[in-house]
Design an enzyme around this catalytic site. Structure first.
Site, PDB file in Angstrom:
ATOM      1  N   GLU A  27       0.923  -1.200   0.025  1.00 27.17           N
ATOM      2  CA  GLU A  27      -0.029  -0.021  -0.024  1.00 27.17           C
ATOM      3  C   GLU A  27       0.878   1.344  -0.010  1.00 27.17           C
ATOM      4  OE1 GLU A  27      -3.037   0.044  -1.249  1.00 27.17           O
ATOM      5  OE2 GLU A  27      -3.457  -1.288   0.106  1.00 27.17           O
ATOM      6  N   HIS A  28       0.646   2.198  -0.888  1.00 31.64           N
ATOM      7  CA  HIS A  28       1.143   3.402  -1.072  1.00 31.64           C
ATOM      8  C   HIS A  28       2.683   3.142  -1.483  1.00 31.64           C
ATOM      9  CE1 HIS A  28      -1.689   6.341   0.307  1.00 31.64           C
ATOM     10  NE2 HIS A  28      -2.438   5.308   1.338  1.00 31.64           N
ATOM     11  N   THR A  29       2.857   2.044  -2.179  1.00 26.30           N
ATOM     12  CA  THR A  29       4.368   1.791  -2.863  1.00 26.30           C
ATOM     13  C   THR A  29       4.131   2.010  -4.254  1.00 26.30           C
ATOM     14  OG1 THR A  29       3.602  -0.373  -2.837  1.00 26.30           O
ATOM     15  CG2 THR A  29       4.846  -0.121  -1.095  1.00 26.30           C
ATOM     16  N   GLY A 118     -12.795   2.288  -1.582  1.00 26.56           N
ATOM     17  CA  GLY A 118     -11.357   1.879  -1.738  1.00 26.56           C
ATOM     18  C   GLY A 118     -11.007   0.752  -2.544  1.00 26.56           C
ATOM     19  N   GLU A 154      -6.652  10.114 -14.306  1.00 27.49           N
ATOM     20  CA  GLU A 154      -6.973  10.240 -12.937  1.00 27.49           C
ATOM     21  C   GLU A 154      -6.120  11.623 -12.399  1.00 27.49           C
ATOM     22  OE1 GLU A 154      -8.356   8.266  -8.992  1.00 27.49           O
ATOM     23  OE2 GLU A 154      -8.491   6.905 -10.860  1.00 27.49           O
ATOM     24  N   ASP A 166      -4.091   0.663  -9.132  1.00 31.83           N
ATOM     25  CA  ASP A 166      -5.549   0.376  -9.394  1.00 31.83           C
ATOM     26  C   ASP A 166      -5.708  -0.036 -10.816  1.00 31.83           C
ATOM     27  OD1 ASP A 166      -5.610   0.878  -6.812  1.00 31.83           O
ATOM     28  OD2 ASP A 166      -6.751   2.953  -7.052  1.00 31.83           O
TER      29      ASP A 166
END
Length: 378
Positions: A27-29, A118, A154, A166
């Protein structure tokens, strides 16, 4: 398909589907050019599309209402298309910016990907639009190119500074697998992930909350990661060696930036460890790594929230092997790896905990690794 003809008065030329996703770990990598391990959900956005002879784009969502959003491909401007329509409009804008001249299109959307959870409902819209327009205009875009177009839409049209996790998950995951993706060069490997065969279930707990500071907080985290990379003299945090992490952290004066860096570097390591356990046929042992990842997101990256912490803590206490928030944070969903026999107890405990805290009941369902974007039979 009938909805399309009723709305636009013409039959669609085709139908396409792109799924939402759950991120198992990592996550957030992605915007740090690190590693991620997502799987596609069975929930998806479906687009039925008719090619037009002009340069008009007409968009309609079954899930939002009856209004048709009509736009000119010649006058798409970042930030000027509000709400859900900004995502498909942004894809058309990104394709044109990449040098592809498009024909107009009538597009009817229907999605069962939960919004605000999410689970990448926006990426599903982007990828399904990109795939449909690519095929109808003969562009022949690869999965990675579709994902890049979705990310560009995005980032630069909608204004959300997301990484590419994503969109790549939606474009390229396959049934029964998680995608071990290197976000630097978008190389990846499909890793078998048949939890049912192991007597396990991966539950999603959609907390149904999204805190108001989510989007701004995401942008700040990205800026803090960039500050950390600059302080350490590396292009991205992916380039910080785990084996020298303590020494590297000691070089950072800002305590907040130091914690952000620690999360990203240790999270990349957790992805590698989870993949190693899956490859070794030891999926039950990934549970503690999921929980370790949640604690890092909660304490070092500070993107969890009370509802996510409640879901994780309750699931673990009720029999889950490990749990963590998934997605950008500040609300949304958590996942829990649960032995099959413990699913009812975990589900009941989480529902009771939310009720006891005066919260709305979360939506709980099983995440089944599913197929990525594809054309459907009409």
């Amino acid at each position: 398909m009938n909805g399309h003809q009723q709305v636009f008065g013409v039959a669609p030329d085709g139908a396409w589907s792109a799924p939402g996703r759950v991120n198992l770990i990592g996550e957030h990598t992605d915007y740090n050019e690190g590693f991620v391990l997502p799987l596609a959900l069975p929930h998806s956005a479906v687009a039925t599309v008719t090619r037009r002879a002009d340069r008009v784009l007409r968009l309609r969502s079954r899930d939002v209402g009856d209004a048709i959003v009509e736009l000119s491909l010649d006058r798409l401007v970042p930030g000027e298309v509000r709400g859900w329509a900004g995502y498909p409009a942004g894809v058309a804008w990104a394709l044109e910016r990449a040098g592809h001249r498009l024909a107009g299109a009538d597009i009817h959307f229907a999605s069962d990907v939960p919004t605000g959870a999410g689970l990448s409902s926006s990426a599903a819209l982007e990828v399904v639009t990109a795939l449909a327009l690519s095929e109808l205009n003969g562009l022949g875009l690869t999965e990675a190119e579709l994902a890049r177009i979705g990310q560009l839409a995005e980032n630069d049209f909608v204004g959300m500074p997301c990484g590419i996790l994503d969109q790549m998950a939606s474009a390229s995951c396959v049934d029964g697998h998680v995608l071990h993706l290197d976000t630097r060069d978008l190389s990846g490997r499909q890793v078998p992930f048949d939890m049912a065969a192991e007597g396990l279930r991966l539950l999603v707990v959609d907390t149904r909350v999204k805190h108001a500071h989510a989007d701004g907080g995401y942008g700040r985290r990205r800026a803090e990661c960039e500050a950390g990379a600059a302080a350490l003299g590396v292009p991205f945090l992916r380039d910080v060696p785990f084996e020298k992490l303590d020494a590297e952290l000691a070089r950072i004066d800002d305590e907040v930036v130091r914690r952000r860096v620690r999360h990203v570097v240790t999270e990349d390591r957790r992805v590698a460890r989870v993949v190693g356990l899956l490859d070794a046929g030891r999926p039950r042992e990934i549970g503690p790594l999921l929980t370790e990842g949640h604690l890092s997101l909660r304490d070092d990256f500070e993107v969890s929230c009370p509802e996510l912490d409640l879901a994780v803590d309750t699931a673990n206490a009720a029999g889950a092997l490990g749990s963590r928030m998934t997605g950008g944070g500040f609300g949304g969903s958590a996942i829990a790896l649960v032995p099959e026999e413990s699913v009812p107890a975990v589900r009941d405990a989480v529902l009771a905990a939310f009720a006891g805290a005066g919260l709305a009941a979360p939506r709980i369902f099983e995440a089944v690794p599913s197929a990525g974007a594809r054309r459907l039979a009409v």
